[in-house]
Design a protein around this motif. Structure first.
Motif, PDB file in Angstrom:
ATOM      1  N   ASP A   1       0.868  -1.164   0.000  1.00 49.83           N
ATOM      2  CA  ASP A   1       0.000   0.000   0.000  1.00 49.83           C
ATOM      3  C   ASP A   1       0.918   1.230   0.000  1.00 49.83           C
ATOM      4  O   ASP A   1       2.137   1.099   0.205  1.00 49.83           O
TER       5      ASP A   1
ATOM      6  N   ASP B   1      -5.965  -3.473   3.537  1.00 55.93           N
ATOM      7  CA  ASP B   1      -4.682  -4.116   3.201  1.00 55.93           C
ATOM      8  C   ASP B   1      -4.534  -5.494   3.845  1.00 55.93           C
ATOM      9  O   ASP B   1      -4.235  -6.486   3.171  1.00 55.93           O
TER      10      ASP B   1
ATOM     11  N   ASP C   1      -0.179   5.255   0.749  1.00 60.54           N
ATOM     12  CA  ASP C   1      -0.408   6.290   1.747  1.00 60.54           C
ATOM     13  C   ASP C   1      -0.427   5.657   3.134  1.00 60.54           C
ATOM     14  O   ASP C   1      -1.151   4.690   3.371  1.00 60.54           O
ATOM     15  N   GLY C   2       0.393   6.183   4.015  1.00 57.33           N
ATOM     16  CA  GLY C   2       0.471   5.615   5.361  1.00 57.33           C
ATOM     17  C   GLY C   2       1.564   4.563   5.484  1.00 57.33           C
ATOM     18  O   GLY C   2       1.913   4.169   6.599  1.00 57.33           O
TER      19      GLY C   2
ATOM     20  N   ASP D   1      -1.134  -0.182   6.033  1.00 55.69           N
ATOM     21  CA  ASP D   1      -1.349   0.529   7.297  1.00 55.69           C
ATOM     22  C   ASP D   1      -2.802   0.442   7.742  1.00 55.69           C
ATOM     23  O   ASP D   1      -3.144   0.932   8.809  1.00 55.69           O
TER      24      ASP D   1
HETATM   25 MG   LIG Z   1      -2.831   3.275   3.373  1.00 51.38          MG
END
Ligand SMILES: [Mg+2]
Length: 331
Positions: free
Chosen positions: A51, A276, A53-54, A271
């Motif tokens: 993943d 995820d 973002d984060g 995250d």
């Molecule tokens: Mg994320």
């Protein structure tokens, strides 16, 4: 273009349900493992799905060490895919963002839900028009595959609902699908129009993803995600959408059409557990949660102790503070 649709009906029966039933008895802090244990773990992995973002960045801020870890994975001979529920940008724009932030990428390494949504409609031979509640990331991916669409951009309520319904509203009879993605211009007229198209049973209802919120990155602000917009339209339409992004296993079917991915030798890094990690669990992947984004270790421990079997599907095999913390363990 790879053909996706043929496997939809049988998607992920090969390991998903059984994997979801399995109870993860232990969750390990990767940083507490010895170098040998980490080495053994990564020698059992060929493919890494990450993943973004984060995990790699927060908005446009790089999370320290993340680019080095991905470079290290590649040095170690791992295939790395960026797998994101982002539907705001095209794959090319995603690569530009990667480049700016210091991540190596090619279009083939990138799976965004804007792209996959366009692939889905293309592969089922969709010929009609799409009403998009979302951004130009979706409409441009549709356009590249010859699919007509409209709806992107502001559509505010000009006067009042009565005027909208009685005077300003007309359905386009050529619309055969409604796609809902992230739309910062979400409005009453857009919800009304989407639900009205969806009132026709033949009109397809597709959600790019259902992430409730984005990772907070400024002033403890809660950023409404695509899921908030999907829920508004789903509630009004009284229908469930077909989901393209994580945790739908459709996204993995797409990868498996192109590459020889062995679920048992695949690591999913994320995250957010309900996208995820749940995707990884459903697919029989090893899973690694980074604590630099949405979910916390407290969340995980609560799910681990839950009586609800589905909650336990949210529990990763491993966790680490941030991806960059892996680097010293890999070198
Ligand atoms: Mg994320």
């Amino acid at each position: 273009m790879f053909t996706l649709i043929s496997s939809l009906s049988k998607s992920f029966s090969y390991c998903g349900e059984n994997a979801l039933r399995s109870i993860r008895m232990s969750i390990k802090n990767l940083a507490s493992l010895s170098r040998d244990e980490v080495k053994n773990l990564f020698s059992s992995i060929d493919t890494i799905l990450t993943d973004c973002d984060g995990v790699l960045w927060l908005h446009m801020k790089i999370l320290p060490g993340a680019p080095d870890v991905l470079n290290k994975f590649r040095e170690m001979g791992k295939r790395v895919f960026y797998i994101t529920n982002n539907n705001v940008i095209t794959r090319e724009e995603f690569c530009v963002k990667c480049d700016k932030l210091g991540f190596t990428s090619t279009k083939d390494d990138v799976l965004t839900t804007s792209y996959l949504t366009a692939c889905y409609l293309h592969d089922i031979g969709f010929k009609k028009k799409v009403y998009v509640v979302g951004t130009s990331g979706i409409s441009r991916e549709l356009s590249r595959l010859g699919i007509r669409s409209f709806g992107v951009g502001p559509d505010p309520l000009i006067s009042d609902v009565a005027t909208l319904v009685m005077k300003d509203f007309k359905l386009d009879p050529d619309v055969g699908a409604v796609i809902v993605g992230f739309d910062e211009y979400i409005s009453y007229p857009k919800i009304l129009k989407a639900a009205s198209y969806l009132n026709h049973p033949d009109c397809l209802f597709i959600a790019t993803n259902t992430d409730e919120r984005g990772p907070s990155f400024i002033n403890d602000c809660v950023i409404p995600g695509t899921g908030s917009m999907v829920a508004a339209i789903e509630t009004c339409a009284g229908r469930k959408p077909f989901l393209i992004g994580k945790p739908s296993t459709y996204i993995i079917d797409a990868i498996r059409k192109r590459y020889n991915v062995d679920p048992e030798r695949t690591l999913m890094i994320g995250d957010r557990c309900n996208t995820d990690i749940l995707l990884g669990t459903r697919c029989g992947f090893k899973t690694l949660l980074v604590l630099s984004g949405v979910n916390t270790l407290d969340d995980v421990m609560n799910w681990k102790q839950s009586d609800n079997e589905e909650d336990r599907g949210l529990v990763p095999d491993y966790y680490i503070g941030k991806l960059g913390d892996l680097l010293p363990l890999l070198t």
